[in-house]
Design a protein around this motif. Structure first.
Motif, PDB file in Angstrom:
ATOM      1  N   ALA A 198       0.826  -1.216   0.000  1.00 33.71           N
ATOM      2  CA  ALA A 198       0.000   0.000   0.000  1.00 33.71           C
ATOM      3  C   ALA A 198       0.854   1.256   0.000  1.00 33.71           C
ATOM      4  N   HIS A 243      -3.416   0.283  -1.934  1.00 36.63           N
ATOM      5  CA  HIS A 243      -4.372  -0.165  -0.913  1.00 36.63           C
ATOM      6  C   HIS A 243      -5.328  -1.208  -1.491  1.00 36.63           C
ATOM      7  N   HIS A 290      -7.695   2.396   8.814  1.00 35.07           N
ATOM      8  CA  HIS A 290      -7.041   1.442   7.908  1.00 35.07           C
ATOM      9  C   HIS A 290      -7.263   0.001   8.365  1.00 35.07           C
ATOM     10  N   ALA A 333     -11.477   0.121  -0.915  1.00 35.66           N
ATOM     11  CA  ALA A 333     -10.016   0.157  -1.023  1.00 35.66           C
ATOM     12  C   ALA A 333      -9.579   1.163  -2.077  1.00 35.66           C
ATOM     13  N   ASP A 357      -6.987   4.577  -1.887  1.00 37.95           N
ATOM     14  CA  ASP A 357      -5.916   4.932  -2.814  1.00 37.95           C
ATOM     15  C   ASP A 357      -6.039   6.358  -3.321  1.00 37.95           C
TER      16      ASP A 357
END
Length: 547
Positions: free
Chosen positions: A111, A119, A301, A363, A367
């Protein structure tokens, strides 16, 4: 691992009508829902990497590691034979082999090192790992998620960051300065507070230069053999975030005592512990009194990983059920061809694919959040909504998949008990249902741009299905005066999550999956999997069948 040429012709009977082991398959290439979701959310460049990881996890050898790590829980070693204090945890070698595989494949680092969609690729790895041995994912997830919290203190990020993203795993209990790779854990909750971390009683005494000594306890410290831990303690300014390494700068063991390991329902390969700080050396992260705000970046996260891990757990259970039903016969038919079983499997596959699509969509927002304000706003609210919904759906899916095996699913030699025991964890970790529902309410109050971004995402699916359009119209009722409060927060999360799942499926799945999901979850839906007829059932199951 498959035994070599076991005897099938026994004195009293022949062994027939048993499925072969689900081994030496590629868990990524054989998962059409995941491949589509990754590719259509911008992660096509990671397909080869994820395929290699899916191949490694699907090998018979890795399956054996998972079984051994789960069946041989970690052991606390408080003292050596001479009475010296150790506070170490011993693991089966398979535990270390699985973590080494994950970290060397980029689980905690991709990531932060990938040029794009890092990610997303990370979330796909979490998803894949969850179907093998989810317990080893805990320390790897916390290591991944520690980076945004550490960045509140640039000097610490510069010191620890290279070890976090190195892709190296060194299980030795030695100072992190002597390693090329490090793992980071978390120690937050206390007996008197639980989820109310502002009630923490651990005290931090400053000793100068941003250094402190901590005294107190933590009721949950997961993966206590990590190299350092993010933790919260009280200063005169309030709750503050700290990094507590296992070793002091002078090379002596830090005063972090492991009091006992938790005997848990699931997550058995991973050690969870109760600890005490006895003047433990620590470094402050962020400003004094701003500890909750500092740690929330890590929590957000880890919530992404809860979502992806639950989606992966659903897929693994569904995969096992489809595999079993494909190879076992009853009443002159394969189980998979029995109409009742077909409906159950199709329903499970629908739920699994929706969770897959939603987790990868979120996800993608991780990003893009630093470059797109709309994606950042979407991420802040969609993450707790999906965390609430997807994690709560996992136990029901895994149970129904277990039942598809009959009595064989209830036997410890197979994977289903392991998957079942693990299934409630993500709904509890990083905020159980009520905590998440209240977080959603707070986000609505404090961040109106977030609800606007989520509703825009949902509205983008209009015009493709009349039932979905009506569901979207009904969402307006939630924003009338008095509709949203603590007692209705769970219902709000559910209705929003179903709409978000449908919107995610529209962009990643074939039309027959999208339409079937809406029919089964928004139309005249049943409350039990398999209780509602599903169109194109065999095609939906085919997307979940191991290649």
């Amino acid at each position: 691992m498959t035994h070599f040429r076991p005897q099938t012709e026994l004195e009293t009977h022949d062994v027939t009508n048993q499925p072969p082991p689900l081994e030496d398959v590629n868990f990524y290439d054989g998962d059409a829902a995941l491949v589509n979701a990754v590719s259509k959310n911008g992660g096509r460049d990671h397909n080869a990497h994820l395929s290699a990881y899916g191949d490694a996890l699907g090998r018979a050898e890795t399956t054996q590691w998972a079984r051994e790590a789960h069946q041989t829980p970690p052991k606390l070693k408080s003292f050596d034979r001479y009475g010296h204090r150790l506070d170490e945890v011993e693991f089966h070698p398979a535990y270390h082999q699985l973590i080494a595989l994950g970290l060397s494949s980029g689980y905690a680092s991709l990531a932060w090192t990938a040029k794009s969609a890092g990610h997303l690729a990370h979330a796909a790895m979490v998803y894949l790992q969850a179907g093998t041995e989810p317990g080893v994912g805990c320390p790897m997830t916390m290591t991944y998620a520690s980076m945004p919290a550490l960045r509140h203190e640039p000097a610490l990020a510069e010191q620890w960051g290279p070890r976090i993203i190195s892709g190296q795993y060194d299980p030795r209990f030695i100072p992190a300065s002597e390693k090329t790779g490090a793992t980071i854990g978390m120690a937050m909750t206390e007996k008197q507070g639980g989820s109310d971390i502002r009630a923490n009683a651990t005290r931090a005494t400053p000793i100068g230069n941003g250094e402190y000594e901590l005294t107190g306890h933590k009721w949950f410290c997961s993966a206590p053999m990590c190299d350092a831990f993010l933790t919260l303690a009280q200063t005169d300014a309030g709750v503050t975030c700290f990094l507590v390494p296992r070793w002091r700068p002078d090379g002596t063991r830090n005063q972090m005592h492991i009091m006992r390991l938790k005997d848990k329902l699931g997550d058995r390969a991973n050690a969870s512990s109760e600890i005490e700080y006895h003047g433990a050396w620590a470094q402050r992260i962020g400003d004094e009194g701003r500890g909750v705000r500092t740690i929330i970046d890590m929590v957000q996260h880890t919530r992404l990983d809860c979502i992806a891990g639950s989606a992966g757990g659903m897929r693994a259970a569904t995969r096992e059920a489809v595999w079993h039903a494909t190879h076992r016969s009853a009443f002159q038919k394969k189980l998979i061809d029995q109409p009742a079983m077909t409906m159950v499997l199709a329903d499970l596959a629908l739920e699994s694919e929706a969770a897959t699509a939603l987790s990868m969509r979120i996800a993608r927002a991780f990003d893009q959040m630093n470059s797109d304000a709309g994606e950042a706003a979407f991420m802040r609210l969609a993450t707790p909504i999906a965390k609430y919904w997807v994690c709560k759906r996992q136990p029901g899916v895994v149970y129904e998949a277990l039942e598809c095996h009959g009595g064989a699913g209830f036997v410890e030699e197979g994977p289903m008990p392991r998957l079942f025991r693990q299934s409630p964890l993500n709904a509890i970790w990083e905020g159980s249902g009520n905590v998440i529902a209240l977080d959603i309410l707070r986000a609505l109050t404090r961040e109106p741009d977030s609800i606007a971004a989520v509703r825009e995402e949902i509205n983008s699916a209009r015009g493709n299905n009349s039932d979905l359009d009506q569901h979207i119209d009904r969402l307006d009722d939630w924003f009338k005066p008095g509709a949203l409060n603590e007692s209705t927060a769970r219902a709000f999360a559910e209705t929003m999550a179903v709409a978000l799942s449908a919107a995610a499926l529209l962009k990643t799945a074939p039309d027959f999956v999208f339409d079937a999901y809406i029919d089964a979850r928004i139309g005249e839906h049943a409350h039990i999997y398999g209780g509602h007829p599903i169109s194109e059932a065999n095609k939906i199951i085919g997307r979940a069948r191991p290649a």
